[in-house]
Design an enzyme around this catalytic site. Structure first.
Site, short mmCIF file in Angstrom:
data_model
loop_
_atom_site.label_atom_id
_atom_site.label_comp_id
_atom_site.label_asym_id
_atom_site.label_seq_id
_atom_site.Cartn_x
_atom_site.Cartn_y
_atom_site.Cartn_z
N GLY A 33 35.16 54.83 45.18
CA GLY A 33 34.83 54.15 43.93
C GLY A 33 33.47 53.48 44.07
O GLY A 33 32.70 53.80 44.98
N SER A 88 38.10 47.76 25.51
CA SER A 88 37.15 46.92 26.24
C SER A 88 36.95 45.54 25.64
O SER A 88 36.92 45.35 24.43
CB SER A 88 35.80 47.63 26.29
OG SER A 88 34.81 46.72 26.71
N GLU A 112 37.52 45.81 44.86
CA GLU A 112 38.74 45.18 44.36
C GLU A 112 39.77 44.99 45.48
O GLU A 112 40.66 44.14 45.37
CB GLU A 112 39.33 46.02 43.21
CG GLU A 112 40.41 45.29 42.44
CD GLU A 112 40.88 46.04 41.18
OE1 GLU A 112 40.13 46.89 40.66
OE2 GLU A 112 42.00 45.75 40.73
N ARG A 122 39.67 35.80 29.94
CA ARG A 122 40.82 36.69 29.78
C ARG A 122 42.16 35.98 29.93
O ARG A 122 43.08 36.23 29.16
CB ARG A 122 40.73 37.80 30.82
CG ARG A 122 39.58 38.70 30.52
CD ARG A 122 39.44 39.79 31.53
NE ARG A 122 38.37 40.67 31.06
CZ ARG A 122 37.87 41.66 31.75
NH1 ARG A 122 38.35 41.93 32.96
NH2 ARG A 122 36.91 42.41 31.26
N GLY A 145 37.85 55.35 50.39
CA GLY A 145 37.58 55.03 48.98
C GLY A 145 36.20 55.50 48.59
O GLY A 145 35.24 55.39 49.35
N HIS A 203 44.88 41.56 31.05
CA HIS A 203 43.76 41.70 30.11
C HIS A 203 44.28 41.56 28.68
O HIS A 203 45.27 42.17 28.31
CB HIS A 203 43.13 43.08 30.31
CG HIS A 203 41.80 43.22 29.67
ND1 HIS A 203 41.62 43.20 28.30
CD2 HIS A 203 40.56 43.37 30.20
CE1 HIS A 203 40.33 43.34 28.05
NE2 HIS A 203 39.66 43.44 29.18
C1 LIG Z 1 40.28 50.52 32.19
C2 LIG Z 1 39.45 49.63 33.03
C3 LIG Z 1 38.24 49.15 32.56
C4 LIG Z 1 37.46 48.30 33.34
N1 LIG Z 1 36.29 47.86 32.83
C5 LIG Z 1 35.49 47.08 33.60
C6 LIG Z 1 34.23 46.65 33.12
O1 LIG Z 1 33.82 46.95 32.00
N2 LIG Z 1 33.46 45.88 33.93
C7 LIG Z 1 33.87 45.52 35.18
O2 LIG Z 1 33.12 44.85 35.86
N3 LIG Z 1 35.06 45.94 35.66
C8 LIG Z 1 35.88 46.69 34.90
N4 LIG Z 1 37.09 47.11 35.40
C9 LIG Z 1 37.46 46.82 36.79
C10 LIG Z 1 36.72 47.77 37.74
O3 LIG Z 1 36.63 49.04 37.17
C11 LIG Z 1 37.39 47.92 39.09
O4 LIG Z 1 37.77 46.69 39.58
C12 LIG Z 1 36.42 48.54 40.09
O5 LIG Z 1 35.87 49.71 39.57
C13 LIG Z 1 37.09 48.81 41.40
O6 LIG Z 1 36.21 49.54 42.21
P1 LIG Z 1 36.56 49.85 43.72
O7 LIG Z 1 35.43 50.64 44.25
O8 LIG Z 1 36.92 48.60 44.42
O9 LIG Z 1 37.89 50.72 43.68
P2 LIG Z 1 38.28 52.08 42.90
O10 LIG Z 1 37.25 52.52 41.95
O11 LIG Z 1 39.66 51.86 42.40
O12 LIG Z 1 38.30 53.17 44.03
C14 LIG Z 1 39.32 53.24 44.96
C15 LIG Z 1 39.03 54.41 45.85
O13 LIG Z 1 39.93 54.38 46.94
C16 LIG Z 1 40.55 55.62 47.09
N5 LIG Z 1 41.89 55.36 47.63
C17 LIG Z 1 42.80 54.46 47.20
N6 LIG Z 1 43.87 54.48 48.00
C18 LIG Z 1 43.63 55.41 48.94
C19 LIG Z 1 44.37 55.89 50.04
N7 LIG Z 1 45.57 55.39 50.37
N8 LIG Z 1 43.83 56.87 50.79
C20 LIG Z 1 42.59 57.39 50.49
N9 LIG Z 1 41.86 56.94 49.47
C21 LIG Z 1 42.37 55.98 48.71
C22 LIG Z 1 40.56 56.26 45.75
O14 LIG Z 1 40.63 57.65 45.88
C23 LIG Z 1 39.22 55.77 45.21
O15 LIG Z 1 38.21 56.65 45.65
C24 LIG Z 1 37.90 47.94 34.62
C25 LIG Z 1 39.11 48.41 35.10
C26 LIG Z 1 39.90 49.22 34.30
C27 LIG Z 1 41.23 49.64 34.79
#
Ligand SMILES: Cc1cc2nc3c(=O)[nH]c(=O)nc-3n(C[C@H](O)[C@H](O)[C@H](O)COP(=O)(O)OP(=O)(O)OC[C@H]3O[C@@H](n4cnc5c(N)ncnc54)[C@H](O)[C@@H]3O)c2cc1C
Ligand code: FES
Lengths: 638, 252
Positions: A43, A285, A426, A331, A41, A267
């Site tokens: 993110g 948002s 997440e 929410r 990941g 949401h």
């Molecule tokens: C439209 C939207 C708006 C949002 N706005 C807000 C906000 O304003 N404020 C807030 O706090 N939160 C917000 N959120 C929630 C927040 O964006 C996410 O919860 C957070 O960014 C998740 O981050 P993460 O690093 O855990 O995962 P992600 O950013 O989802 O990253 C997951 C990573 O894992 C990788 N991955 C997944 N599965 C695999 C696999 N099987 N093999 C290899 N790689 C894989 C992907 O390539 C990616 O790089 C929002 C969410 C959405 C959908």
């Protein structure tokens, strides 16, 4: 020792993290180079972890399925990120952010984890500014803030409506610096398909190169999953199309406990569904609720255009029901209120599944220019999608699946019950209980990656020096063979239905039966229908082409196969949690005025599910939640 | 809702080394509220039901922010609207129209399959210098650096780049100046970005040249197609910063 030892340090709440850091094992700089860490990941959670671990001297391999780490789903976050900076001098503090988060989560998260999150929140903002993240500023040059739901202070930092993008680009730049320095090796367009355990420890993964189809093994001293949420089990959600449960679910099948899978966030403010061709839902948002007022007509079936409905015939239902939080109610509560209005026949738009988010008053008060400055890109996006101008007519909004509070079970160190498997962002369940507050996911992702895992990983790694297996180990060979066998099996079915058609059917079923409201009856129906859908999938799905090429249908098929198992686990969890709390609303358990009715006596715990083999009922474990610092009260936003 | 019947001519190419060509399909009964990618989804469902492999195309967020979607539509990167392909809606097209769909074309973006291209050269440019060194945990309080709103806004405007590569695909020379200019302007405008300013600028520009991107000869097609509204001024800023950095390097 119970398998669910949360490893919470002793001592007063505000000293636990310091104590933990002091007592944790350090690894000397020369030895760090001898460790390899896999981060799946890129993110906010994954990129910040990979960059920081690389910077500390570990050899890191980072994987993502997109063509570049910069495109992880975090990029789409709009509204902002919370931090207890109290820059507005409006009474904020670490303790208040902690309390708001615990209360917002409806008292279903761990005190110690949440407190630490609130503590490090302030470091995140410092770190991001140092990297050049262009947060919004006031004319005097200080950082600006806005308010988000579930809080009465302004503690949300933002970069236009693109906060996630800017935070991720910050983490991506830190990651790039480490890639250039050779401490992180990046594998884009590479999907993790299995976790490999050696002697009960997580020591590697199996991946598929999405360009060549090659399936290969990677070994490491430990594995960090930061693979995001599973909202796409509903097919339609605000998540990016590739978001999946595959990485966490396959780890679950290898023994990792899945915690609170039924806790999903719907949401309140998304653009309503317009047809069955639709491939995803778009969030508007939550920050819009700073200046937009939510309403529905008072009369059932009122089909007049909004401008023709006089003030006296509008029901500003959030302001009416929750006067002290008004349009900024959390929410789960806002979503249910919108659903209530629509169930009551007062929904708007062609489908009747929508309510208004109206900016007329704010435009009158502040001028269109100010509103444009604050939310311009959101209004534009709304117009692109619906063809309507929200400066002139209210937006139509409806709740949509957005975030998943559930995830792999982790302890205070963010380590799962499998030694050596860490889970961040997440993908874990740790901080948001049964409902996440807005702007807290970005905070958690970056807290986990920049400020928690670098301190907690040492306790596991220190005694592991020199124990990294080679990929020739039989466990790797077996996992590789199993992965290939599943791929070949999918390709060999050659049935009559496309992967998407199964995914849509599952999604609709989950939305209807395990969505905004659940009941014993609806969950029972879901639990009887999912297995037959899954069976049909394995007999009748049509995946064309071969493994040794770019094959998007094959990628999707693997993910949908996992959703078809995982959906059942979600429903089971929802069934067993015989209470309502946060986003989990069981129709049988509500107060006379329709609010969620918790049962602290029996359910003040985390449900962590253990995989028991294909076809067997998973085993439910409970981790009791002990509240020493907050009083379990009925959540009130009135 | 209105529905459209369209002819689409789509670039099909099995892999990077295979030869490709345009193949014509009928896209029937497309709702005008569907997005362009949803039109392709519908077409793909129909193709697969007939036993033909789906058309491969990159996409993820479908919200215009991740920069993963691409496509040249009737010769224009991201087609006839001001945003990305995923935010282009079918109401921009007429019933009976023929639409040409091709991958982004540029020397530095080889085609991988059908409509998918390899844009990893962009990542390598960023790795060369697209960052501010800020060791985790060593930052001072965020409000200790005052940044005037105009500077913050200018940095934000440039930082909004989504890295999609439309600028390169639109440029007759395949130049990446808008992309590199955006990153340089973002970081070089901020006080935090000053210590590494010269080094960053030189490293990114040199990497850009090494990756096979062309020169900028002021066609300005890049700005016209940019879905993130990156202004051309980032290119002049990059040019100025580059000259300054090169001079200071030669003096040292
Ligand atoms: C439209 C939207 C708006 C949002 N706005 C807000 C906000 O304003 N404020 C807030 O706090 N939160 C917000 N959120 C929630 C927040 O964006 C996410 O919860 C957070 O960014 C998740 O981050 P993460 O690093 O855990 O995962 P992600 O950013 O989802 O990253 C997951 C990573 O894992 C990788 N991955 C997944 N599965 C695999 C696999 N099987 N093999 C290899 N790689 C894989 C992907 O390539 C990616 O790089 C929002 C969410 C959405 C959908
Ligand atoms: S799919 Fe993300 S920008 Fe188009």
């Amino acid at each position: 020792m119970s398998v669910l030892d949360s490893k919470i340090p002793s001592g007063p709440l505000d000293k636990k993290w310091e104590k933990f850091k002091f007592e944790s094992k350090l690894i000397n700089p020369a030895n760090k180079r001898k460790y390899e860490v896999i981060v799946v990941g890129s993110g906010l959670a994954g990129a910040s972890a990979a960059a920081t671990l690389g910077e500390l001297g570990f050899k890191v391999k980072c994987f993502c399925y997109q063509d570049s780490p910069r495109r992880a789903h975090s990029i789409a976050a709009q509204g902002g990120i919370n931090a207890a900076k109290n820059y507005q001098n409006d009474g904020d503090s670490v303790h208040r952010l902690f309390y708001d988060t615990i209360k917002g989560g409806d008292f279903r998260s761990r005190e110690a984890n949440v407190y630490r999150l609130a503590q490090v929140s302030t470091n995140i903002i410092d770190q991001c500014v140092a990297q050049g993240v262009p947060f919004a500023r006031e004319y005097g040059g200080l950082l600006a803030n806005r308010s988000f739901g579930g809080a009465q202070v302004s503690r949300t930092f933002y970069a236009r409506g693109q906060t996630g993008q800017q935070l991720l680009l910050g983490a991506y730049s830190a990651l790039n610096r480490q890639i250039a320095a050779g401490s992180v090796q990046m594998f884009p367009r590479t999907e993790m398909l299995d976790l490999v355990l050696v002697d009960g420890h997580a020591k590697g993964i199996i991946v598929r190169n999405m360009v060549t189809g090659a399936v290969s093994s990677h070994a490491a001293d430990c594995v960090v999953l930061a693979t995001g949420g599973y909202g796409n089990v509903f097919y339609l959600s605000t998540n990016a199309k590739g978001c999946n449960v595959t990485a966490t679910y396959r780890a679950h099948r290898k023994g990792a406990y899945f915690a609170n899978p039924c806790f999903t966030q719907i949401h309140p403010t998304c653009i309503p569904v317009s047809g069955d061709y639709q491939s995803k839902l778009t969030l508007m948002s939550e920050s819009l609720r700073n200046d937009g007022r939510v309403w529905a007509p008072k009369t059932k079936g009122d089909k007049r255009p909004p401008q023709q409905i006089p003030e006296s015939e509008r029901d500003y239902f959030l302001e009416r029901k929750y006067p002290s939080f008004g349009n900024l109610a959390p929410r789960d509560i806002s979503s249910r209120s919108a659903k209530e209005a629509c169930d009551d026949g007062r929904g708007v738009g062609e489908s009747g599944l929508g309510v208004y988010l109206d900016f007329a008053d704010s435009i009158k008060r502040l001028g269109e220019k100010t509103i444009r400055e604050r939310y311009g890109n959101l209004f534009e996006m709304y117009e692109q999608i619906t063809g309507e101008d929200a400066y002139k007519t209210p937006m139509r909004i409806f709740p949509a699946v957005h975030y998943t509070m559930g995830g792999l079970w982790v302890d205070y160190e963010l380590q799962s019950n499998i030694p050596g498997l860490f889970v961040l962002g997440e993908a874990n369940f740790s901080d948001h209980g049964a409902n996440r507050l807005g702007a807290s996911a970005l905070m958690q992702g970056l807290a986990d990656g920049y400020f928690v895992i670098p301190y907690t990983i040492g306790n596991y790694l220190a005694p592991q020096l020199g124990k990294r297996p080679s990929t020739d180990h039989p466990e790797f060979k077996k996992a590789e063979a199993d992965t290939l066998a599943q791929i070949q099996r999918l390709l060999a079915i050659k049935g009559r239905r496309t992967v998407d058609s199964f995914h849509r059917e599952l999604g609709l079923l989950m939305w209807d039966l395990c969505g905004m409201a659940r009941s014993e009856k609806s969950l029972g129906r879901a639990l009887s229908r999912i297995p037959s859908l899954r069976e049909e999938f394995w007999q009748n799905v049509n995946v064309l082409g071969a493994n040794e090429e770019i094959n998007q249908a094959l990628e999707k098929a693997g993910r949908v196969a996992d959703f078809l198992e995982f959906g059942e686990l979600m429903c089971l969890d929802a069934l067993e949690r015989r209470e309502s709390c946060g986003g989990h609303f069981r129709e049988e358990f509500q107060t006379p005025d329709g609010e969620a009715l918790r049962d602290d006596q029996n359910f003040a715990h985390v449900a962590a599910w253990e995989y028991a083999g294909a076809g067997n009922r998973p085993v439910r474990h409970a981790e009791a939640l002990n509240y020493e610092n907050v009083h379990l009260s009925t959540r009130s936003y009135k | 809702m209105k529905h459209l019947n369209l002819k689409v001519k789509v670039w099909r190419q099995k892999n990077a080394s295979a030869e490709g060509g345009l193949v014509e399909y009928e896209a029937r009964n497309i709702p005008e509220d569907a997005s362009f990618l949803e039109m392709l989804d519908i077409l793909n469902e129909q193709l697969q039901e007939k036993g033909e492999p789906a058309i491969a195309f990159d996409h993820d967020c479908r919200e215009g922010i991740c920069g993963m979607c691409s496509l040249s539509i009737n010769g224009i990167p991201h087609g006839p609207s001001a945003t990305t392909t995923c935010q282009l809606y079918m109401r921009h097209f007429k019933d009976g129209e023929t639409i040409f769909i091709e991958p982004f074309r540029a020397r530095a973006f080889p085609v991988l399959r059908d409509l998918m291209v390899d844009r990893s050269a962009f990542d390598r440019i960023q790795q060369a210098g697209g960052y501010i060194t800020a060791r985790t945990g060593s930052a001072q309080d965020a409000n200790a650096i005052l940044i005037p709103k105009p500077a913050a806004d200018k940095a934000m405007e440039a930082a909004a780049c989504i890295g999609c590569g439309a600028c390169v695909a639109a440029c007759p020379n395949g130049s990446a100046m808008l992309f590199v200019g955006a990153k340089a302007t973002h970081l070089n405008t901020l006080p935090q970005g000053q210590p590494e300013r010269n080094q960053r600028t030189l490293a990114m520009v040199r990497k850009m040249d090494a990756e096979g991107f062309g020169n900028c000869s002021n066609h300005y097609e890049c700005e016209a197609v940019c879905p993130a509204n990156i202004p051309l001024t980032v290119i002049s800023q990059l040019n100025r910063d580059f000259v300054k950095a090169a001079v200071s390097e030669s003096v040292q």
